[in-house]
Design a protein around this motif. Structure first.
Motif, PDB file in Angstrom:
ATOM      1  N   LYS A  29       0.756  -1.266  -0.014  1.00  0.00           N
ATOM      2  CA  LYS A  29      -0.056  -0.091   0.092  1.00  0.00           C
ATOM      3  C   LYS A  29       0.892   1.365  -0.043  1.00  0.00           C
ATOM      4  N   GLU A  30       2.072   1.197   1.008  1.00  0.00           N
ATOM      5  CA  GLU A  30       2.808   2.402   1.035  1.00  0.00           C
ATOM      6  C   GLU A  30       3.524   2.520  -0.625  1.00  0.00           C
ATOM      7  N   ILE A  31       3.849   1.572  -0.937  1.00  0.00           N
ATOM      8  CA  ILE A  31       4.768   1.573  -2.391  1.00  0.00           C
ATOM      9  C   ILE A  31       3.826   2.211  -3.479  1.00  0.00           C
ATOM     10  N   SER A  32       2.638   1.840  -3.450  1.00  0.00           N
ATOM     11  CA  SER A  32       1.620   2.021  -4.315  1.00  0.00           C
ATOM     12  C   SER A  32       1.339   3.719  -4.100  1.00  0.00           C
ATOM     13  N   ASN A  33       1.116   4.211  -2.788  1.00  0.00           N
ATOM     14  CA  ASN A  33       0.794   5.598  -2.798  1.00  0.00           C
ATOM     15  C   ASN A  33       2.212   6.381  -3.268  1.00  0.00           C
ATOM     16  N   GLN A  34       3.341   6.090  -2.877  1.00  0.00           N
ATOM     17  CA  GLN A  34       4.282   6.799  -3.140  1.00  0.00           C
ATOM     18  C   GLN A  34       4.807   6.433  -4.696  1.00  0.00           C
ATOM     19  N   ALA A  42      10.689  -5.351  -6.726  1.00  0.00           N
ATOM     20  CA  ALA A  42      11.346  -6.225  -5.858  1.00  0.00           C
ATOM     21  C   ALA A  42      10.571  -6.812  -4.894  1.00  0.00           C
ATOM     22  N   LEU A  43       9.657  -6.284  -4.492  1.00  0.00           N
ATOM     23  CA  LEU A  43       8.573  -6.909  -3.430  1.00  0.00           C
ATOM     24  C   LEU A  43       7.856  -8.199  -3.912  1.00  0.00           C
ATOM     25  N   HIS A  44       7.541  -7.691  -5.472  1.00  0.00           N
ATOM     26  CA  HIS A  44       6.775  -8.805  -6.021  1.00  0.00           C
ATOM     27  C   HIS A  44       7.647 -10.081  -6.176  1.00  0.00           C
ATOM     28  N   GLY A  45       8.850  -9.742  -6.652  1.00  0.00           N
ATOM     29  CA  GLY A  45       9.460 -10.898  -6.624  1.00  0.00           C
ATOM     30  C   GLY A  45       9.592 -11.951  -5.391  1.00  0.00           C
ATOM     31  N   HIS A  46       9.787 -10.962  -4.405  1.00  0.00           N
ATOM     32  CA  HIS A  46       9.881 -11.583  -3.149  1.00  0.00           C
ATOM     33  C   HIS A  46       8.658 -12.342  -2.826  1.00  0.00           C
ATOM     34  N   LEU A  47       7.466 -12.087  -3.128  1.00  0.00           N
ATOM     35  CA  LEU A  47       6.491 -12.708  -2.845  1.00  0.00           C
ATOM     36  C   LEU A  47       6.372 -13.943  -3.721  1.00  0.00           C
ATOM     37  N   ILE A  48       6.601 -13.860  -4.976  1.00  0.00           N
ATOM     38  CA  ILE A  48       6.777 -14.850  -5.911  1.00  0.00           C
ATOM     39  C   ILE A  48       7.450 -16.052  -5.407  1.00  0.00           C
ATOM     40  N   LYS A  49       8.524 -15.539  -4.967  1.00  0.00           N
ATOM     41  CA  LYS A  49       9.553 -16.515  -4.332  1.00  0.00           C
ATOM     42  C   LYS A  49       8.917 -17.405  -3.160  1.00  0.00           C
ATOM     43  N   LYS A  50       8.209 -16.544  -2.178  1.00  0.00           N
ATOM     44  CA  LYS A  50       7.407 -17.289  -1.289  1.00  0.00           C
ATOM     45  C   LYS A  50       6.150 -17.804  -1.416  1.00  0.00           C
ATOM     46  N   GLY A  51       5.784 -17.942  -2.967  1.00  0.00           N
ATOM     47  CA  GLY A  51       4.526 -18.565  -3.543  1.00  0.00           C
ATOM     48  C   GLY A  51       3.329 -18.085  -3.097  1.00  0.00           C
ATOM     49  N   ILE A  52       3.315 -16.854  -2.667  1.00  0.00           N
ATOM     50  CA  ILE A  52       1.959 -16.060  -2.134  1.00  0.00           C
ATOM     51  C   ILE A  52       1.618 -15.205  -3.121  1.00  0.00           C
ATOM     52  N   SER A  53       2.220 -14.851  -4.264  1.00  0.00           N
ATOM     53  CA  SER A  53       1.880 -13.697  -5.214  1.00  0.00           C
ATOM     54  C   SER A  53       0.422 -14.002  -5.823  1.00  0.00           C
ATOM     55  N   SER A  54      -0.060 -15.383  -6.007  1.00  0.00           N
ATOM     56  CA  SER A  54      -1.034 -15.697  -6.873  1.00  0.00           C
ATOM     57  C   SER A  54      -2.326 -15.528  -5.973  1.00  0.00           C
ATOM     58  N   GLU A  55      -2.235 -15.424  -4.507  1.00  0.00           N
ATOM     59  CA  GLU A  55      -3.294 -15.269  -3.601  1.00  0.00           C
ATOM     60  C   GLU A  55      -4.111 -14.169  -4.196  1.00  0.00           C
ATOM     61  N   LYS A  56      -5.530 -14.234  -4.341  1.00  0.00           N
ATOM     62  CA  LYS A  56      -6.178 -13.231  -4.694  1.00  0.00           C
ATOM     63  C   LYS A  56      -6.060 -11.846  -4.239  1.00  0.00           C
ATOM     64  N   TYR A  57      -6.133 -11.801  -2.790  1.00  0.00           N
ATOM     65  CA  TYR A  57      -6.087 -10.307  -2.220  1.00  0.00           C
ATOM     66  C   TYR A  57      -4.659  -9.661  -2.426  1.00  0.00           C
ATOM     67  N   VAL A  58      -3.642 -10.477  -2.423  1.00  0.00           N
ATOM     68  CA  VAL A  58      -2.213 -10.115  -2.841  1.00  0.00           C
ATOM     69  C   VAL A  58      -2.365  -9.635  -4.101  1.00  0.00           C
ATOM     70  N   ALA A  59      -2.890 -10.554  -5.010  1.00  0.00           N
ATOM     71  CA  ALA A  59      -2.536 -10.113  -6.579  1.00  0.00           C
ATOM     72  C   ALA A  59      -3.486  -8.850  -6.906  1.00  0.00           C
ATOM     73  N   VAL A  60      -4.650  -8.682  -6.217  1.00  0.00           N
ATOM     74  CA  VAL A  60      -5.190  -7.317  -6.490  1.00  0.00           C
ATOM     75  C   VAL A  60      -4.394  -6.115  -5.922  1.00  0.00           C
ATOM     76  N   LYS A  61      -3.734  -6.201  -4.697  1.00  0.00           N
ATOM     77  CA  LYS A  61      -2.885  -5.236  -4.234  1.00  0.00           C
ATOM     78  C   LYS A  61      -1.594  -5.009  -5.157  1.00  0.00           C
ATOM     79  N   LEU A  62      -1.302  -6.054  -5.804  1.00  0.00           N
ATOM     80  CA  LEU A  62      -0.030  -6.132  -6.843  1.00  0.00           C
ATOM     81  C   LEU A  62      -0.784  -5.307  -8.220  1.00  0.00           C
ATOM     82  N   LEU A  63      -1.891  -5.842  -8.670  1.00  0.00           N
ATOM     83  CA  LEU A  63      -2.460  -4.765  -9.631  1.00  0.00           C
ATOM     84  C   LEU A  63      -2.657  -3.270  -9.455  1.00  0.00           C
ATOM     85  N   VAL A  64      -3.115  -3.052  -8.442  1.00  0.00           N
ATOM     86  CA  VAL A  64      -3.230  -1.730  -7.843  1.00  0.00           C
ATOM     87  C   VAL A  64      -1.956  -0.768  -8.068  1.00  0.00           C
ATOM     88  N   MET A  65      -0.875  -1.579  -7.425  1.00  0.00           N
ATOM     89  CA  MET A  65       0.443  -0.852  -7.510  1.00  0.00           C
ATOM     90  C   MET A  65       0.808  -0.627  -9.081  1.00  0.00           C
TER      91      MET A  65
END
Length: 725
Positions: A29-34, A42-65
């Protein structure tokens, strides 16, 4: 941001998955606002590595960013990961396209949605209103099946933002009829609509509803009520609301401060300003501007310094007001310091700041610097042009003023008045009337200030014919009842010797101030009507609501002086402090000296001067010297001349007067010495002149003048008359 990343990576996701996910979502949220796309990737890559980037509520936040950062490639990639229709994703896409101004794409997305929620409808309606497409917004609003308080409020707010306050109020009433109760945002918007439409009745009728719904203690609603009350002129209501608020913020304080500022109640405004627990740039600027505009330049400058020292950054308006205040104080160096600062922050070419800088330099007699600022201003408005013309006029550079005036692309009243006042102050009265005629021919309508200035020129020319023509124009334009124009008419007629017309103008004035009373009292005195002058003063004391001021008492003393009423004049002078509570100034003392000198009481006049409690005026010694010449008292004349010459060494008048005194006493040797001294000092007396007005043209004549176009015929007629006599 690096510290935040480290804190995320430091959390053990196995032991505290919930805390880990919350920290990631907050970071997204902070990255998106700024709009920090590098960190976001970089954070997207970290979330992919952790295997949670495809979670719907996480994917929506990434899309907004990615939408906020306009990374179209990543947006398309993210959309592929959503299987089929997703209401939240579509809402995000519509909101993003509205933000980008792609309203047609937003509408296309809206139309292809298989289902829509209240957020979808409200987002599209708000977007259309934001870009002024009111009719389309109303069309969608009327078809919205989810009309809750948020959609109603969005529509009402959009109408207000588009300047449709009346429609907004009607929609508010429709909302109430539909059974939907307003929230605090609805009330805030509604009261703004009432204020913009000046509908006091409807606004007041909604007060009871505010209490009923329970928003009477809401800070935004109370602030909007204060602003509404002030807009419709209900200052007392605004103050009652303010005093009854349990919680106040800087908006509340600034609103009530602005109320007293607008009322020109500077003492009360300053008291509120000093009580404010928190201030912003608006409250500082309001106080500084009003001090500057009301002639309290020193207070404005001091407050500006206090603002800067308190850590606030002045805005353009604040800088402009501070520079104007320094111009009034003629504080050149301080003005240069601020000029340097505005150059440093890159706002020196702002037209309001540059106009103030031009005014500053011209008032400090640095017209060259003023012209440089003017020439560097790329986009000039008429106020900027007027500042430079007024600056040249102020410094007697009338040729430059006229040249620049002719170049103004779009002149207004002020443009003409600047040059007219310049000619007036430099005693070029013929040019004042010529320029006024030129103004009329241009199609520009004169205002009260124009007429007052031209009337002063007619007074100085004693041009009754021109004055009467001008009076006709004043009546035609509807300014005959204006207090300032009326006062100028009184002076014009009295100086042209038409006291009857002065009396008529004065008697027809529906409203009079101290200046108009003083002008009429002085008009009687100048024309030899001492009794009428003093009778009018008695009437002023008994019938007007004003107390005598310095100007009126000066006119009374002038009346006594010019009509030989010495004892009465001394009585009024001695009453100034005792009865009227006014301390006499140098001008009052000079008037008494003139009064005593005219009546031959020279020794008394001399003692009066030496006993003055204020600084001696040059004119006091001139009056005594003139009295000595009339009554041929060479001893007093020599004393007065000596004092006068010390005060004004380079004036020829003192030597001419002294020479006349010696001539009256037959002391021709002293006359020769005085004239010789004048020659040694390089002083020459200008020739006396007289003039007559013929067919609306002023003819000026000097002693033994041969420059007049009709001088041959004039001297021929004069010779014929002499031979006849």
């Amino acid at each position: 941001m690096k510290t935040v990343f480290k804190s995320v990576f430091a959390i053990n996701s196995r032991k505290s998955f919930k805390a880990y996910m919350q920290r990631n979502l907050n970071l997204l949220k902070e990255i998106s606002n700024q709009r920090l796309i590098t960190q976001g990737t970089a954070l997207h890559g970290h979330l992919i590595k952790k295997g949670i980037s495809s979670e719907k509520y996480v994917a929506v936040k990434l899309l907004v960013m990615y939408l906020k950062c306009r990374k179209y490639g990543e947006i398309n990639q993210m959309l592929k990961e959503f299987n089929g229709f997703n209401l939240v994703v579509y809402n995000c896409l519509i909101a993003a396209n509205v933000e980008w101004g792609n309203l047609n794409e937003a509408r296309r997305l809206f139309e292809e949605m298989p289902q829509r929620g209240e957020v979808t409808w409200t987002a599209l309606v708000s977007g259309l209103l934001r870009y002024g497409r009111v009719d389309e917004a109303l069309w969608y609003f009327e078809r919205n099946p989810f009309r809750d308080v948020f959609s109603w409020t969005a529509m009402i707010s959009g109408l207000v933002q588009n300047g449709l306050g009346l429609q907004a109020m009607k929609l508010f009433l429709r909302m109430l009829d539909s059974g939907v109760m307003p929230n605090n945002v609805t009330f805030t918007t509604f009261f703004k609509a009432c204020a913009d439409s000046a509908d006091f009745g409807l606004g007041m009728s909604a007060l009871a509803l505010v209490v009923k719904v329970g928003f009477d203690e809401s800070l935004p609603v109370c602030n909007s009520l204060i602003s509404f009350s002030l807009k419709v002129g209900e200052i007392n209501l605004a103050r009652r609301i303010f005093d009854g608020m349990k919680e106040r913020d800087v908006v509340s304080w600034t609103a009530i401060l602005d109320a007293y500022v607008e009322m020109d109640s500077l003492e009360e405004a300053r008291r509120i300003f000093d009580e404010m627990p928190e201030r912003n740039e608006i409250s500082w600027s309001a106080m500084i501007a009003r001090y500057s505009q009301n002639g309290y330049a020193e207070d404005a400058v001091n407050l500006f310094h206090e603002m800067v020292q308190s850590g606030f950054r002045p805005n353009k308006s604040c800088f402009s007001c501070a520079i104007s205040a320094l111009a009034s104080l003629e504080a050149l160096q301080a003005g240069r310091n601020i000029h340097g600062h505005v150059i440093k922050i890159g706002i020196e070419t702002d037209v309001f700041i540059s106009s103030s800088l031009v005014d500053l330099y011209c008032k400090c007699k640095e017209t060259g610097d003023g012209r440089r600022v003017f020439d560097l201003t790329k986009v000039k408005n008429v106020a900027c042009w007027n500042s430079m013309v007024a600056g040249y006029s102020l410094n007697c550079q009338l040729e430059e003023a006229r040249k620049l005036f002719d170049l103004i692309p779009c002149k207004n009243n002020v443009s003409w008045n600047c040059l007219i006042v310049g000619y007036l102050e430099n005693e070029q009265f013929d040019k004042v009337t010529d320029l006024f005629n030129e103004m009329l021919l241009s199609g520009e309508t004169p205002n009260k200030s124009t007429f007052s200035s031209v009337l002063r020129a007619c007074s100085s020319l004693a041009s009754l014919e021109r004055g009467k023509v001008l009076h006709g124009k004043i009546v035609k334009h509807g300014f005959q009842y204006d207090i300032y124009v009326g006062t100028a008419l009184i002076s014009m007629y009295s100086k042209s010797g038409d006291i009857e017309c002065s009396k008529q103008v004065f008697s027809r004035m529906p409203r009079k101030n101290e200046v108009s009373w003083a002008a009429m009292i002085q008009a009687f005195a100048e024309n030899g009507f001492a009794e009428e002058s003093l009778a009018l003063f008695d009437e002023f004391e008994h019938s007007s609501s004003f107390a005598p001021n310095e100007l009126i008492l000066l006119a009374v003393l002038f009346s006594c002086s010019h009509c030989g009423l010495v004892d009465k004049g001394l009585h009024y002078f001695n009453s100034m402090e005792k009865i009227y509570g006014i301390k006499p100034t140098g001008r009052h003392y000079t008037c008494v000296v003139d009064m005593l000198s005219r009546s031959g009481r020279l020794s008394e006049a001399e003692k009066f001067i030496t006993g003055m409690s204020c600084e001696h005026e040059v004119n006091a010694w001139v009056a005594l010297l003139n009295g000595s010449r009339i009554y041929r008292d060479k001893i007093v004349a020599e004393k007065a001349a000596k004092k006068f010459s010390k005060m004004v060494e380079e004036k020829s008048e003192v030597y001419v007067m002294l020479s006349n005194v010696y001539a009256s006493a037959g002391r021709w040797f002293d006359v020769l010495n005085t004239r010789k001294l004048m020659i040694e000092k390089g002083l020459y007396k200008g020739g006396g002149c007289s003039w007559i007005e013929e067919r609306n043209h002023i003819h000026v004549f000097y002693c033994q003048d041969g420059t007049h176009i009709g001088s041959t015929e004039i001297y021929g007629v004069l010779q014929l008359l002499k031979s006849e006599m």
